[in-house]
Design an enzyme around this catalytic site. Structure first.
Site, PDB file in Angstrom:
ATOM      1  N   ASP A  90      -1.478   6.396   6.542  1.00  0.00           N
ATOM      2  CA  ASP A  90      -2.680   5.665   6.056  1.00  0.00           C
ATOM      3  C   ASP A  90      -2.748   4.751   6.992  1.00  0.00           C
ATOM      4  O   ASP A  90      -1.956   3.855   7.707  1.00  0.00           O
ATOM      5  CB  ASP A  90      -2.173   4.939   4.988  1.00  0.00           C
ATOM      6  CG  ASP A  90      -3.331   3.829   4.284  1.00  0.00           C
ATOM      7  OD1 ASP A  90      -4.322   3.759   5.033  1.00  0.00           O
ATOM      8  OD2 ASP A  90      -2.786   3.266   3.200  1.00  0.00           O
ATOM      9  N   TRP A 104       1.089  -1.281  -0.074  1.00  0.00           N
ATOM     10  CA  TRP A 104      -0.049  -0.102   0.074  1.00  0.00           C
ATOM     11  C   TRP A 104       0.854   1.132   0.031  1.00  0.00           C
ATOM     12  O   TRP A 104       0.333   2.167  -0.606  1.00  0.00           O
ATOM     13  CB  TRP A 104      -1.024  -0.065   1.123  1.00  0.00           C
ATOM     14  CG  TRP A 104      -2.175  -1.147   1.116  1.00  0.00           C
ATOM     15  CD1 TRP A 104      -2.063  -1.997   1.913  1.00  0.00           C
ATOM     16  CD2 TRP A 104      -2.803  -1.286  -0.003  1.00  0.00           C
ATOM     17  NE1 TRP A 104      -3.104  -3.089   1.410  1.00  0.00           N
ATOM     18  CE2 TRP A 104      -3.383  -2.573   0.322  1.00  0.00           C
ATOM     19  CE3 TRP A 104      -3.212  -0.697  -1.262  1.00  0.00           C
ATOM     20  CZ2 TRP A 104      -4.535  -2.948  -0.602  1.00  0.00           C
ATOM     21  CZ3 TRP A 104      -4.265  -1.364  -2.099  1.00  0.00           C
ATOM     22  CH2 TRP A 104      -4.780  -2.419  -1.670  1.00  0.00           C
ATOM     23  N   LYS A 136     -11.904  -1.928   6.713  1.00  0.00           N
ATOM     24  CA  LYS A 136     -11.054  -2.740   7.504  1.00  0.00           C
ATOM     25  C   LYS A 136     -11.441  -3.009   9.057  1.00  0.00           C
ATOM     26  O   LYS A 136     -11.578  -3.989   9.554  1.00  0.00           O
ATOM     27  CB  LYS A 136      -9.535  -2.448   7.504  1.00  0.00           C
ATOM     28  CG  LYS A 136      -9.031  -2.165   6.063  1.00  0.00           C
ATOM     29  CD  LYS A 136      -8.728  -3.380   5.367  1.00  0.00           C
ATOM     30  CE  LYS A 136      -8.836  -3.178   3.936  1.00  0.00           C
ATOM     31  NZ  LYS A 136      -7.604  -2.253   3.491  1.00  0.00           N
TER      32      LYS A 136
HETATM   33  C1  LIG Z   1      -7.046  -2.003   1.959  1.00  0.00           C
HETATM   34  C2  LIG Z   1      -5.997  -0.886   2.284  1.00  0.00           C
HETATM   35  C3  LIG Z   1      -5.811  -0.006   1.102  1.00  0.00           C
HETATM   36  C4  LIG Z   1      -6.672   0.124   0.084  1.00  0.00           C
HETATM   37  O1  LIG Z   1      -7.973   0.368   0.300  1.00  0.00           O
HETATM   38  P1  LIG Z   1      -9.073   0.670  -0.796  1.00  0.00           P
HETATM   39  O2  LIG Z   1     -10.240   1.455  -0.046  1.00  0.00           O
HETATM   40  O3  LIG Z   1      -9.457  -0.698  -1.499  1.00  0.00           O
HETATM   41  O4  LIG Z   1      -8.578   1.662  -1.973  1.00  0.00           O
HETATM   42  C5  LIG Z   1      -5.002   1.106   1.334  1.00  0.00           C
HETATM   43  N1  LIG Z   1      -3.954   1.065   2.427  1.00  0.00           N
HETATM   44  C6  LIG Z   1      -4.005   0.055   3.560  1.00  0.00           C
HETATM   45  C7  LIG Z   1      -3.269   0.089   4.652  1.00  0.00           C
HETATM   46  C8  LIG Z   1      -5.349  -0.897   3.237  1.00  0.00           C
HETATM   47  O5  LIG Z   1      -5.388  -1.817   4.207  1.00  0.00           O
END
Ligand SMILES: *Cc1c(COP(=O)(O)O)cnc(C)c1O
Length: 360
Positions: free
Chosen positions: A171, A101, A195
Site C-alpha cells: 500500500d 492502515w 494523498k
Molecule cells: C488514507 C490511506 C488509506 C485509506 O484510504 P481510503 O481511500 O480512504 O480508503 C489506506 N492506506 C493508507 C496508507 C492511507 O494513507
C-alpha cells in the site's frame, strides 16, 4: 483568491497549475463543447484521456509490460478485501503491522483466510519500522503485505522486507510517486490517489499480470475481481472518469517537473528543512525513529497537549491549515506531499521558530 498552505494528510494539496488547467477546461474540454464530467466514458476523447494517463504513469514509474495498471474505485480500503479475495489461493498471507492502515488490511484479510501478523511496531505506538530482514514468513503464504509509508505515524520503509521469495503487496497511498521505485520488486503496488496524486475515489492498482487469477475466492463480487477490470481496460463499468482525468494532469505535471528522481530530490530537501528544525528545537520534537522517517508525513509534539492545541490554532490563523495530528497520536502532523512547495515548509518552520520564542 487566497490559497493557504495546506498540510492535510488527505485529501491533500494538488499542484496549482493542474487545478487552473482543469478550471479552464471545465466547460469545454478541448473543443468538445462539454466538460470531462459530462462526457461519455466510451467517447474517443475520454479514451484518449485514460490511455494517456496510463502511459504517463508507466513512463514515470518505469512499469514493465507484464504489469497491468488498473484505475478502480472504492479507495485504498476496498483493496483490503480485494487483495485477499484475488490472491489468497492457499488462504494464507503474512502481514507486517506498522500502523492503522496495515492493521485494518490485516483484519479484513482475516475474513478470507489465515492472516498472520509476522511483525509489528505496535509496542512503541508504530514509531518505527521493524527489522524485516529475517521474518517467520509462512511456508505457504500467498503474499507478504506491507503499508510502505505510514500516513498517520510518519514512518517509511527504507528497505523492503525480505519476503523469502513470496510476493510483496504494498500500500503506497501516501508515498505514491514521491520517489523512484523498482516495480519489479512487487507483485502488487496500490494506492488511493487522494494523498499525492488526485481526487479521492480513485485507487490505482499496479499488478503483475500472472497474479491476476482466473477465479477468485467463492462469492467474490464481479466488481472485486481484478480480471474483470484488467480485461476491460478499467472500463467494465463507468470508471471514476473525472478523477482519472485529474490524475492524468498530475502525471503530466510530474513529468514536466523532471520525473520521480527530481521529485525525490525536491521532497528530501523539503523534509530536511523540517526535520533539521525539529532536531534542534527546544520546544518541538519529532515522534519517529530517525532512520524510519517519512518524507511525506511529519508528526511532531511539544509534549504539552495545551501548547499543541495553541500551536495548531495560531498556525491556522497564520495560514497553515490542517496541522493537527491524527486523533490516535495527538500533537501535530505536517503532510508535505509532492505539491507542497518548498516555501510552504520554510514559512512553517519560520512560524514554528517564532512560536517557540514566544512560548519559551
Ligand atoms: C488514507 C490511506 C488509506 C485509506 O484510504 P481510503 O481511500 O480512504 O480508503 C489506506 N492506506 C493508507 C496508507 C492511507 O494513507
Amino acid at each position: 483568491m487566497a490559497r493557504v498552505y495546506n498540510f492535510s494528510a488527505g485529501p491533500a494539496v494538488l499542484p496549482e497549475e493542474v487545478l487552473k488547467e482543469a478550471a479552464a477546461e471545465m466547460l469545454d474540454y478541448k473543443g468538445t463543447g462539454m466538460g470531462v464530467m459530462e462526457m461519455s466514458h466510451r467517447s474517443k476523447a475520454y479514451q484518449a484521456i485514460i490511455d494517456e494517463a496510463e502511459q504517463d504513469l508507466r513512463d514515470l514509474m518505469n512499469i514493465p509490460d507484464n504489469y497491468k495498471v488498473l484505475f478502480l474505485q472504492g479507495g485504498a480500503s476496498q483493496q483490503f478485501a480485494m487483495i485477499p479475495m484475488n490472491l489468497m489461493k492457499n488462504k494464507v498471507a503474512d502481514y507486517i503491522i506498522t500502523g492503522q492502515w496495515a492493521k485494518k488490511a490485516w483484519q479484513e484479510a482475516q475474513k478470507y483466510g489465515t492472516a498472520n501478523a509476522v511483525a509489528s511496531s505496535a509496542d512503541e505506538t508504530f514509531s518505527y519500522i521493524p527489522d524485516c530482514s529475517d521474518l517467520p514468513i509462512s511456508e505457504d503464504a500467498d503474499y507478504v503485505y506491507i503499508c510502505e509509508n505510514n500516513t498517520i505515524y510518519g514512518t517509511k520503509y527504507k528497505q523492503l522486507p525480505n519476503t523469502k521469495g513470496k510476493i510483496l503487496v504494498s500500500d503506497v497511498s501516501s508515498c505514491f510517486l514521491s520517489e523512484p521505485v523498482d516495480v519489479t520488486k512487487y507483485g502488487v503496488i496500490y494506492g488511493g490517489v487522494q494523498k499525492n496524486i488526485g481526487p479521492a475515489g480513485v485507487v490505482i492498482v499496479i499488478i503483475r499480470e500472472d497474479l491476476i487469477p482466473e477465479t477468485c475466492l467463492e462469492g467474490t463480487p464481479t466488481m472485486l475481481q481484478y480480471k474483470i477490470h484488467a480485461d476491460n481496460g478499467s472500463m467494465y463499468n463507468t470508471p471514476p472518469a473525472y478523477g482519472i482525468y485529474i490524475c492524468g494532469k498530475v502525471f503530466k505535471w510530474l513529468k514536466k517537473m523532471g520525473g520521480l528522481e527530481a521529485m525525490q530530490a525536491h521532497n528530501e530537501k523539503k523534509a530536511k528543512i523540517l526535520y533539521d528544525f525539529l532536531d534542534n528545537s527546544k520546544l518541538f520534537k519529532g515522534t519517529v525513529r530517525k532512520e524510519d522517517r517519512s518524507l511525506m508525513n511529519v508528526p511532531f509534539v511539544t509534549g504539552n497537549a495545551d501548547l499543541d492545541a495553541k500551536f495548531v490554532k495560531e498556525a491556522k490563523e497564520a495560514g497553515f491549515e490542517n496541522l493537527k495530528g491524527h486523533r490516535t497520536v495527538g500533537g501535530m502532523r505536517a503532510s508535505i506531499y509532492n505539491a507542497m512547495p518548498i516555501e510552504g515548509v520554510e514559512k512553517l518552520v519560520a512560524f514554528m521558530k517564532e512560536f517557540e520564542a514566544n512560548n519559551a
